[in-house]
Motif scaffolding. Structure first.
Motif, PDB file in Angstrom:
ATOM      1  N   LYS A  84     -38.388 -87.715  14.472  1.00  0.00           N
ATOM      2  CA  LYS A  84     -39.029 -89.031  14.418  1.00  0.00           C
ATOM      3  C   LYS A  84     -38.054 -90.159  14.732  1.00  0.00           C
ATOM      4  O   LYS A  84     -38.458 -91.301  14.890  1.00  0.00           O
ATOM      5  CB  LYS A  84     -39.599 -89.271  13.014  1.00  0.00           C
ATOM      6  N   GLY A  85     -36.783 -89.872  14.769  1.00  0.00           N
ATOM      7  CA  GLY A  85     -35.789 -90.913  15.012  1.00  0.00           C
ATOM      8  C   GLY A  85     -34.408 -90.383  14.703  1.00  0.00           C
ATOM      9  O   GLY A  85     -34.214 -89.190  14.471  1.00  0.00           O
ATOM     10  N   ILE A  86     -33.465 -91.285  14.687  1.00  0.00           N
ATOM     11  CA  ILE A  86     -32.092 -90.910  14.349  1.00  0.00           C
ATOM     12  C   ILE A  86     -31.365 -92.170  13.878  1.00  0.00           C
ATOM     13  O   ILE A  86     -31.538 -93.246  14.453  1.00  0.00           O
ATOM     14  CB  ILE A  86     -31.375 -90.245  15.550  1.00  0.00           C
ATOM     15  N   THR A  87     -30.627 -92.038  12.808  1.00  0.00           N
ATOM     16  CA  THR A  87     -29.807 -93.131  12.290  1.00  0.00           C
ATOM     17  C   THR A  87     -28.394 -92.592  12.143  1.00  0.00           C
ATOM     18  O   THR A  87     -28.183 -91.611  11.417  1.00  0.00           O
ATOM     19  CB  THR A  87     -30.316 -93.608  10.910  1.00  0.00           C
ATOM     20  N   LEU A  88     -27.453 -93.204  12.849  1.00  0.00           N
ATOM     21  CA  LEU A  88     -26.077 -92.707  12.836  1.00  0.00           C
ATOM     22  C   LEU A  88     -25.098 -93.835  12.556  1.00  0.00           C
ATOM     23  O   LEU A  88     -25.313 -94.969  12.960  1.00  0.00           O
ATOM     24  CB  LEU A  88     -25.718 -92.089  14.188  1.00  0.00           C
ATOM     25  N   ASP A  89     -24.019 -93.477  11.869  1.00  0.00           N
ATOM     26  CA  ASP A  89     -22.889 -94.381  11.671  1.00  0.00           C
ATOM     27  C   ASP A  89     -21.669 -93.724  12.298  1.00  0.00           C
ATOM     28  O   ASP A  89     -21.325 -92.582  11.969  1.00  0.00           O
ATOM     29  CB  ASP A  89     -22.625 -94.613  10.180  1.00  0.00           C
ATOM     30  N   TYR A  90     -21.047 -94.440  13.221  1.00  0.00           N
ATOM     31  CA  TYR A  90     -19.835 -93.953  13.861  1.00  0.00           C
ATOM     32  C   TYR A  90     -18.661 -94.466  13.045  1.00  0.00           C
ATOM     33  O   TYR A  90     -18.416 -95.666  13.006  1.00  0.00           O
ATOM     34  CB  TYR A  90     -19.771 -94.448  15.305  1.00  0.00           C
ATOM     35  N   VAL A  91     -17.936 -93.567  12.391  1.00  0.00           N
ATOM     36  CA  VAL A  91     -16.934 -94.000  11.417  1.00  0.00           C
ATOM     37  C   VAL A  91     -15.483 -93.721  11.803  1.00  0.00           C
ATOM     38  O   VAL A  91     -14.580 -94.235  11.148  1.00  0.00           O
ATOM     39  CB  VAL A  91     -17.232 -93.400  10.013  1.00  0.00           C
ATOM     40  N   ALA A  92     -15.250 -92.916  12.844  1.00  0.00           N
ATOM     41  CA  ALA A  92     -13.866 -92.635  13.237  1.00  0.00           C
ATOM     42  C   ALA A  92     -13.814 -92.226  14.704  1.00  0.00           C
ATOM     43  O   ALA A  92     -14.801 -91.747  15.266  1.00  0.00           O
ATOM     44  CB  ALA A  92     -13.287 -91.520  12.370  1.00  0.00           C
ATOM     45  N   LYS A  93     -12.649 -92.409  15.316  1.00  0.00           N
ATOM     46  CA  LYS A  93     -12.440 -91.955  16.694  1.00  0.00           C
ATOM     47  C   LYS A  93     -12.400 -90.433  16.722  1.00  0.00           C
ATOM     48  O   LYS A  93     -12.065 -89.783  15.736  1.00  0.00           O
ATOM     49  CB  LYS A  93     -11.130 -92.512  17.253  1.00  0.00           C
ATOM     50  N   THR A  94     -12.691 -89.877  17.892  1.00  0.00           N
ATOM     51  CA  THR A  94     -12.798 -88.429  18.031  1.00  0.00           C
ATOM     52  C   THR A  94     -11.898 -87.919  19.157  1.00  0.00           C
ATOM     53  O   THR A  94     -12.371 -87.667  20.268  1.00  0.00           O
ATOM     54  CB  THR A  94     -14.263 -88.049  18.306  1.00  0.00           C
ATOM     55  N   PRO A  95     -10.620 -87.723  18.882  1.00  0.00           N
ATOM     56  CA  PRO A  95      -9.694 -87.314  19.937  1.00  0.00           C
ATOM     57  C   PRO A  95      -9.738 -85.823  20.291  1.00  0.00           C
ATOM     58  O   PRO A  95      -9.035 -85.395  21.197  1.00  0.00           O
ATOM     59  CB  PRO A  95      -8.332 -87.678  19.351  1.00  0.00           C
ATOM     60  N   GLY A 136     -11.100 -81.878  10.055  1.00  0.00           N
ATOM     61  CA  GLY A 136     -12.279 -82.114   9.228  1.00  0.00           C
ATOM     62  C   GLY A 136     -12.656 -83.569   9.018  1.00  0.00           C
ATOM     63  O   GLY A 136     -13.588 -83.870   8.274  1.00  0.00           O
ATOM     64  N   THR A 137     -11.955 -84.490   9.679  1.00  0.00           N
ATOM     65  CA  THR A 137     -12.292 -85.901   9.551  1.00  0.00           C
ATOM     66  C   THR A 137     -13.727 -86.146  10.003  1.00  0.00           C
ATOM     67  O   THR A 137     -14.122 -85.721  11.085  1.00  0.00           O
ATOM     68  CB  THR A 137     -11.349 -86.770  10.424  1.00  0.00           C
ATOM     69  N   VAL A 138     -14.515 -86.819   9.160  1.00  0.00           N
ATOM     70  CA  VAL A 138     -15.890 -87.156   9.537  1.00  0.00           C
ATOM     71  C   VAL A 138     -15.838 -88.304  10.535  1.00  0.00           C
ATOM     72  O   VAL A 138     -15.272 -89.353  10.266  1.00  0.00           O
ATOM     73  CB  VAL A 138     -16.732 -87.532   8.302  1.00  0.00           C
ATOM     74  N   ALA A 139     -16.422 -88.073  11.709  1.00  0.00           N
ATOM     75  CA  ALA A 139     -16.426 -89.074  12.769  1.00  0.00           C
ATOM     76  C   ALA A 139     -17.770 -89.788  12.858  1.00  0.00           C
ATOM     77  O   ALA A 139     -17.831 -90.971  13.148  1.00  0.00           O
ATOM     78  CB  ALA A 139     -16.090 -88.419  14.102  1.00  0.00           C
ATOM     79  N   VAL A 140     -18.849 -89.043  12.619  1.00  0.00           N
ATOM     80  CA  VAL A 140     -20.201 -89.590  12.686  1.00  0.00           C
ATOM     81  C   VAL A 140     -21.006 -88.971  11.546  1.00  0.00           C
ATOM     82  O   VAL A 140     -20.871 -87.784  11.264  1.00  0.00           O
ATOM     83  CB  VAL A 140     -20.888 -89.255  14.033  1.00  0.00           C
ATOM     84  N   GLU A 141     -21.809 -89.794  10.886  1.00  0.00           N
ATOM     85  CA  GLU A 141     -22.712 -89.267   9.864  1.00  0.00           C
ATOM     86  C   GLU A 141     -24.053 -89.951  10.007  1.00  0.00           C
ATOM     87  O   GLU A 141     -24.130 -91.075  10.498  1.00  0.00           O
ATOM     88  CB  GLU A 141     -22.134 -89.444   8.456  1.00  0.00           C
ATOM     89  N   GLY A 142     -25.103 -89.241   9.619  1.00  0.00           N
ATOM     90  CA  GLY A 142     -26.410 -89.844   9.767  1.00  0.00           C
ATOM     91  C   GLY A 142     -27.541 -88.996   9.251  1.00  0.00           C
ATOM     92  O   GLY A 142     -27.338 -87.981   8.593  1.00  0.00           O
ATOM     93  N   ILE A 143     -28.738 -89.440   9.600  1.00  0.00           N
ATOM     94  CA  ILE A 143     -29.975 -88.768   9.197  1.00  0.00           C
ATOM     95  C   ILE A 143     -30.887 -88.691  10.411  1.00  0.00           C
ATOM     96  O   ILE A 143     -31.028 -89.659  11.157  1.00  0.00           O
ATOM     97  CB  ILE A 143     -30.674 -89.539   8.058  1.00  0.00           C
ATOM     98  N   ILE A 144     -31.497 -87.524  10.588  1.00  0.00           N
ATOM     99  CA  ILE A 144     -32.515 -87.340  11.617  1.00  0.00           C
ATOM    100  C   ILE A 144     -33.797 -86.929  10.892  1.00  0.00           C
ATOM    101  O   ILE A 144     -33.913 -85.788  10.430  1.00  0.00           O
ATOM    102  CB  ILE A 144     -32.118 -86.263  12.647  1.00  0.00           C
TER     103      ILE A 144
END
Length: 159
Positions: free
Chosen positions: A96-107, A141-149
């Protein structure tokens, strides 16, 4: 058992790279935009889906990190695995959608994890399940993106 989940169990039963690669390629054909991130399926089971995305030039942004939308594609792929393995055979699902927070760079390489609980699915149809998703760096293990779908689950139409 869902047909897709059955294929996963069959192709990964020997826990070899060839079976996992074959299933990953087949699953990416189910939703062609998944192919843009070349997902490697790690886990498909009820309430959990895990996908790895290798860092390569096709998923990089202008600063050389994995692009946030590539991670979102991997997270939606993980959610799809979870939904296919969890949804009862007489039901169907759609995001139905997606909500994401980008919290760190991803090298580097990314692991996308989607999770629910059995309680999330204990409602009368139609209902919504909020799938919690994270994109983590494989290396540390650094969280780079978190969210809800959120996904909408309803009864299949009778033929």
């Amino acid at each position: 058992m869902n047909q897709v989940y059955g294929m996963y169990k069959k192709l990964t039963a020997k826990n070899d790279k060839a079976g996992r690669a074959a299933f990953s390629a087949a699953f990416a054909l189910k939703a062609p935009y998944f192919r843009t991130v070349a997902p490697m399926i790690q886990t498909m089971e009820p309430h959990r889906g895990v996908v790895k995305i290798k860092k390569w030039w096709g998923v990089q942004n202008h600063i050389g990190t994995v692009h946030a939308i590539a991670i979102a594609n991997g997270m939606e792929c993980a959610m799809g695995l979870l939904a296919e393995a969890t949804t009862p055979d007489d039901m169907r699902w759609i995001p139905k959608g997606i909500t994401l927070d980008y919290v760190a760079k991803t090298p580097g390489d990314i692991e996308c994890v989607a999770e629910t609980t059995p309680e999330d699915w204990d409602k009368e149809p139609p209902f919504q399940v909020d799938v919690k998703v994270t994109g983590r760096l494989v290396k540390d293990g650094t969280v780079a993106v978190e969210g809800i779908i959120p996904i909408y689950v309803s009864a299949k139409k009778k033929k």
